[in-house]
Write an enzyme that holds these catalytic residues in place. Structure first.
Site, mmCIF file in Angstrom:
data_model
loop_
_atom_site.group_PDB
_atom_site.id
_atom_site.type_symbol
_atom_site.label_atom_id
_atom_site.label_comp_id
_atom_site.label_asym_id
_atom_site.label_seq_id
_atom_site.Cartn_x
_atom_site.Cartn_y
_atom_site.Cartn_z
ATOM 1 N N CYS A 251 0.793 -1.234 0.000
ATOM 2 C CA CYS A 251 0.000 0.000 0.000
ATOM 3 C C CYS A 251 0.826 1.286 0.000
ATOM 4 O O CYS A 251 0.519 2.221 -0.733
ATOM 5 C CB CYS A 251 -1.001 -0.009 1.153
ATOM 6 S SG CYS A 251 -0.253 -0.046 2.807
ATOM 7 N N HIS A 309 -3.034 1.260 6.699
ATOM 8 C CA HIS A 309 -3.204 1.286 5.243
ATOM 9 C C HIS A 309 -2.873 2.694 4.781
ATOM 10 O O HIS A 309 -3.170 3.667 5.463
ATOM 11 C CB HIS A 309 -4.633 0.892 4.858
ATOM 12 C CG HIS A 309 -4.862 0.885 3.376
ATOM 13 N ND1 HIS A 309 -3.967 0.342 2.486
ATOM 14 C CD2 HIS A 309 -5.879 1.383 2.621
ATOM 15 C CE1 HIS A 309 -4.421 0.481 1.264
ATOM 16 N NE2 HIS A 309 -5.580 1.115 1.313
ATOM 17 N N ASP A 332 -7.106 5.944 -3.969
ATOM 18 C CA ASP A 332 -6.355 4.790 -3.470
ATOM 19 C C ASP A 332 -6.053 3.866 -4.645
ATOM 20 O O ASP A 332 -6.965 3.389 -5.322
ATOM 21 C CB ASP A 332 -7.195 4.060 -2.408
ATOM 22 C CG ASP A 332 -6.397 2.994 -1.662
ATOM 23 O OD1 ASP A 332 -5.282 2.666 -2.106
ATOM 24 O OD2 ASP A 332 -6.903 2.485 -0.641
#
Length: 409
Positions: A251, A309, A332
């Site tokens: 991530c 995250h 994202d």
């Protein structure tokens, strides 16, 4: 700041051109400039723009104004509207004089979003924030867990050699461009559209984008995600390996590379870390944890909670939702769930998430759950029946952090 010999302009700003001739240009009937981006056969008005040399300014339009004409030259001020398509342009001029019309190619330029321009959708009023979220080429990404936060230095390198061209290549390799290149280019005036394209293209799912994700421990056929410390090497490798996805990302690597690309294109962007981040797979805003009667964890649900995250927030107007939802938008690029059939997420208005307005696009329910889902603990009896043992409304979404100032929760 770009390490490039190309002419790089921001939309909504003017630049000076000087046309040199081998003799004074007299009795010209018309001088028309043509700025073209995207495929040459495009019929979209905003990708193939013609604008005449004139004596007065045209606000909100492409314009060329004659400043002076000393000797054998014409000095011209050219400006683009703050709503112009971003990308690579060809500039030419068509001159009609004494019954003849001749077209000259003037060269190429790159047009970018302009956070310094009041009329641009990415306008950012605060100069300190512009310095941080567009011009700063390095930063700290936060990792770890809520009780032990560690920082990792990262070189975004958005101005380094060839990075801008690679960022433009990213857009030209998207599924949208492959499907209809003219339509795709005509929509690149919008940071909403560009942000969503980049969110899909930074991961390699669906479209052979920049980075391939891997969460198991064996990275022997690539690079351990923990080994990267900058975006430049990743983007160069993608380009040099003929656009083959780079192995491997997790991530924070996805988010850091997307920060580089968006800052490079002129969209103010930051990297956000959310601790105890929920991944809700069924849209019910609840992370369901199942245990048997002996207390053993059962993998019944795909829901999960990550220690942390990392994603991005970019700054722009939301004309599609209503201006109330403008400002920071979650994007994202870590491939978690499909959004309209492609692994991408956002842009999701941070204000919409804070207000709980989860009916809004794009992907607001998913982001809302990441920071605000309830964690439900279920006991599964021998006969398969389930009983809710505990519900925790506070666990998910702790201590959101980014480099500049404390973020939202």
């Amino acid at each position: 700041m770009y390490n490039s010999s190309e002419l790089i302009l921001r939309r909504g700003q003017s630049c000076r051109l000087t046309l040199e001739f081998n003799k004074p240009l007299r009795d010209w009937k018309s001088i028309v400039f043509v700025a073209r981006t995207g495929p040459s056969n495009s019929t979209y008005v905003n990708t193939n723009v013609e604008f005449p040399l004139s004596s007065s300014w045209s606000s909100g339009m492409w314009s060329a104004v004659l400043e002076s004409s000393p000797g054998n030259s014409l000095r011209i001020i050219m400006s683009s509207p703050a709503t112009a398509v971003v990308g690579r342009y060809d500039l030419s001029v068509r001159i009609s004089v004494m019954g003849q019309t001749v077209t000259y190619s003037l060269g190429k330029f790159i047009l970018l979003f302009n956070p310094w321009c009041l009329d641009d959708d990415v306008y950012m009023a605060n100069e300190e924030e512009r310095q941080e979220y567009i011009l700063n080429d390095h930063g700290v990404i936060f990792m770890g867990n809520e009780n032990h936060v560690t920082g990792m230095g990262w070189n975004y390198g958005q101005f380094e050699n060839n990075i801008l061209n690679i960022c433009l290549d990213i857009m030209d390799r998207s599924l949208n461009y492959q499907k209809d290149s003219a339509l795709d280019c005509s929509q690149r005036h919008s940071p909403i559209y560009v942000g969503r394209i980049i969110s899909a293209m930074v991961n390699s799912n669906d479209d052979f984008g920049v980075l391939e994700g891997k969460w198991e421990k064996d990275f022997s056929d690539g690079v351990d995600p923990n080994s990267w410390n900058g975006s430049v090497e990743i983007l160069w490798k993608w380009k040099n390996d003929n656009y083959k996805p780079v192995k491997y990302g997790q991530c924070w690597v996805f988010a850091a590379v997307m920060c580089t690309v968006l800052r490079c294109l002129g969209i103010p962007t930051r990297v956000i870390t959310n601790f105890n981040s929920a991944h809700n797979t069924d849209g019910n805003m609840v992370i369901d944890m199942h245990y048997d009667t002996d207390g053993k964890f059962l993998e019944i649900s795909d829901d999960s909670i990550w220690n942390f995250h990392v994603w991005n927030e970019s700054w722009f107007l939301r004309r599609d939702l209503g201006l109330y939802y403008s400002g920071w938008q979650v994007l994202d690029s870590t491939p978690q769930e499909e959004s309209q059939g492609v692994h991408r997420c956002g842009p999701t208005s941070v204000i919409a998430v804070k207000e709980g307005d989860i009916i809004l696009g794009y992907d607001t329910p998913f982001v809302f759950a990441e920071v605000n889902a309830d964690r439900a603990t279920w006991v599964v009896q021998k006969d398969g029946s389930k009983e809710r043992a505990h519900s925790d409304t506070k666990y998910v979404g702790q201590s959101n952090q980014h480099q500049h100032q404390s973020s939202w929760k």
